[in-house]
Motif scaffolding. Structure first.
Motif, PDB file in Angstrom:
ATOM      1  N   GLY A  55     -62.148 -32.164  44.780  1.00 40.97           N
ATOM      2  CA  GLY A  55     -60.826 -31.924  45.023  1.00 40.97           C
ATOM      3  C   GLY A  55     -60.096 -30.551  45.156  1.00 40.97           C
ATOM      4  O   GLY A  55     -58.843 -30.609  45.299  1.00 40.97           O
ATOM      5  N   ASP A  56     -61.097 -29.353  45.379  1.00 42.60           N
ATOM      6  CA  ASP A  56     -60.211 -28.302  45.313  1.00 42.60           C
ATOM      7  C   ASP A  56     -60.069 -27.937  46.886  1.00 42.60           C
ATOM      8  O   ASP A  56     -60.862 -28.448  47.822  1.00 42.60           O
ATOM      9  N   GLY A  57     -59.014 -27.280  46.980  1.00 42.16           N
ATOM     10  CA  GLY A  57     -58.718 -26.953  48.774  1.00 42.16           C
ATOM     11  C   GLY A  57     -59.280 -25.443  49.105  1.00 42.16           C
ATOM     12  O   GLY A  57     -58.964 -24.635  48.210  1.00 42.16           O
ATOM     13  N   VAL A  58     -59.596 -25.018  50.255  1.00 45.48           N
ATOM     14  CA  VAL A  58     -59.835 -23.732  50.606  1.00 45.48           C
ATOM     15  C   VAL A  58     -59.045 -23.275  51.602  1.00 45.48           C
ATOM     16  O   VAL A  58     -58.627 -24.036  52.761  1.00 45.48           O
ATOM     17  N   ILE A  59     -58.320 -22.266  51.637  1.00 47.68           N
ATOM     18  CA  ILE A  59     -57.465 -21.481  52.507  1.00 47.68           C
ATOM     19  C   ILE A  59     -58.195 -20.147  52.985  1.00 47.68           C
ATOM     20  O   ILE A  59     -58.358 -19.293  52.098  1.00 47.68           O
ATOM     21  N   LEU A  60     -58.191 -19.987  54.169  1.00 45.36           N
ATOM     22  CA  LEU A  60     -58.578 -18.487  54.650  1.00 45.36           C
ATOM     23  C   LEU A  60     -57.818 -17.773  55.455  1.00 45.36           C
ATOM     24  O   LEU A  60     -57.106 -18.224  55.983  1.00 45.36           O
TER      25      LEU A  60
END
Length: 238
Positions: A55-60
């Motif tokens: 459920g974690d989100g990743v943003i670059l």
């Protein structure tokens, strides 16, 4: 004076021929480079998929702090929590100015590679009660690329603490052989409910709830709720 063709050295025969680059050798290097890029992308996709599973989100972000990638979980979290933060015109926006300032200071500290922050940092985005805060972890990526490129330089991991990480809870329940009612009790305690609140919410007598928690203590080899909560978070919160 520019050199003419007659001024250039003749390639030696034998082993020295390898010093003259060939088109074929250049093509091989290009193919190896493409393969290495593909492998890196596959590894990155696998890493993001692992975080998505819990459920974690990743943003670059690039060197200008612009969003160059956002995973599916980010879209889900922001759709539900857009009042607190959002992505607008390729930038991460916070509703609270104090949080936006803290985020900017953290990015600047990481960019300057301060000893305590060169490895990253984290902070919380508070939400109205009874919702728990959002947790934003900031991790620096490679600092060896030019400043003006669009290559990702910072990774953000966005976690909504109200979302239940299903795989970890399944492992926790299976490992300690908890029943459905015992697992539900642990979930409630992890969400901050007292035993009395839990009893009222699920229409149970306090005696029944105490019987359940005694069984959980026995199976997990804990003696107090504080010890049980530490164990729960060790299993379920990455």
């Amino acid at each position: 004076m520019s050199a003419s063709a007659h001024d250039l050295p003749e390639p030696d025969s034998g082993d020295n021929e390898a010093t003259w680059p060939s088109a074929e050798g250049g093509d091989r290097r290009k193919r190896r480079f493409r393969r290495s890029i593909d492998q890196v992308m596959q590894q990155a996709e696998a890493f993001v998929a692992s975080l998505e599973a819990v459920g974690d989100g990743v943003i670059l972000l690039d060197s200008q702090s612009k969003v160059v990638f956002a995973s599916n979980s980010v879209s889900t979290i922001l759709r539900e929590q857009g009042h607190y933060l959002s992505i607008e015109e390729d930038y991460l926006r916070f509703s609270e100015p104090s949080v936006a300032k803290k985020f900017a200071e953290l990015l600047a500290s990481i960019e300057r590679e301060k000893p305590l922050l060169s490895h990253g940092g984290a902070f919380v985005v508070e939400r109205r009660a009874p919702l728990p805060p959002l947790l934003l972890t900031v991790l620096p990526l490679s600092r060896q690329t030019p400043e003006d490129t669009l290559i990702a330089r910072t990774m953000l991991i966005l976690r909504d603490l109200s979302r239940i990480p299903v795989p970890q809870w399944q492992v926790f329940a299976q490992h300690f052989k908890l029943s459905g009612a015992e697992t539900r009790l642990c979930l409630a305690l992890a969400d901050g409910l007292s035993l009395s609140d839990y009893s009222k919410k699920f229409h149970l007598s306090l005696h029944t709830s105490r019987t359940h928690i005694k069984s959980v203590f026995l199976k997990t080899e804990t003696r107090r709720q504080a010890d049980l909560l530490r164990l729960i978070f060790a299993f379920t919160r990455l």
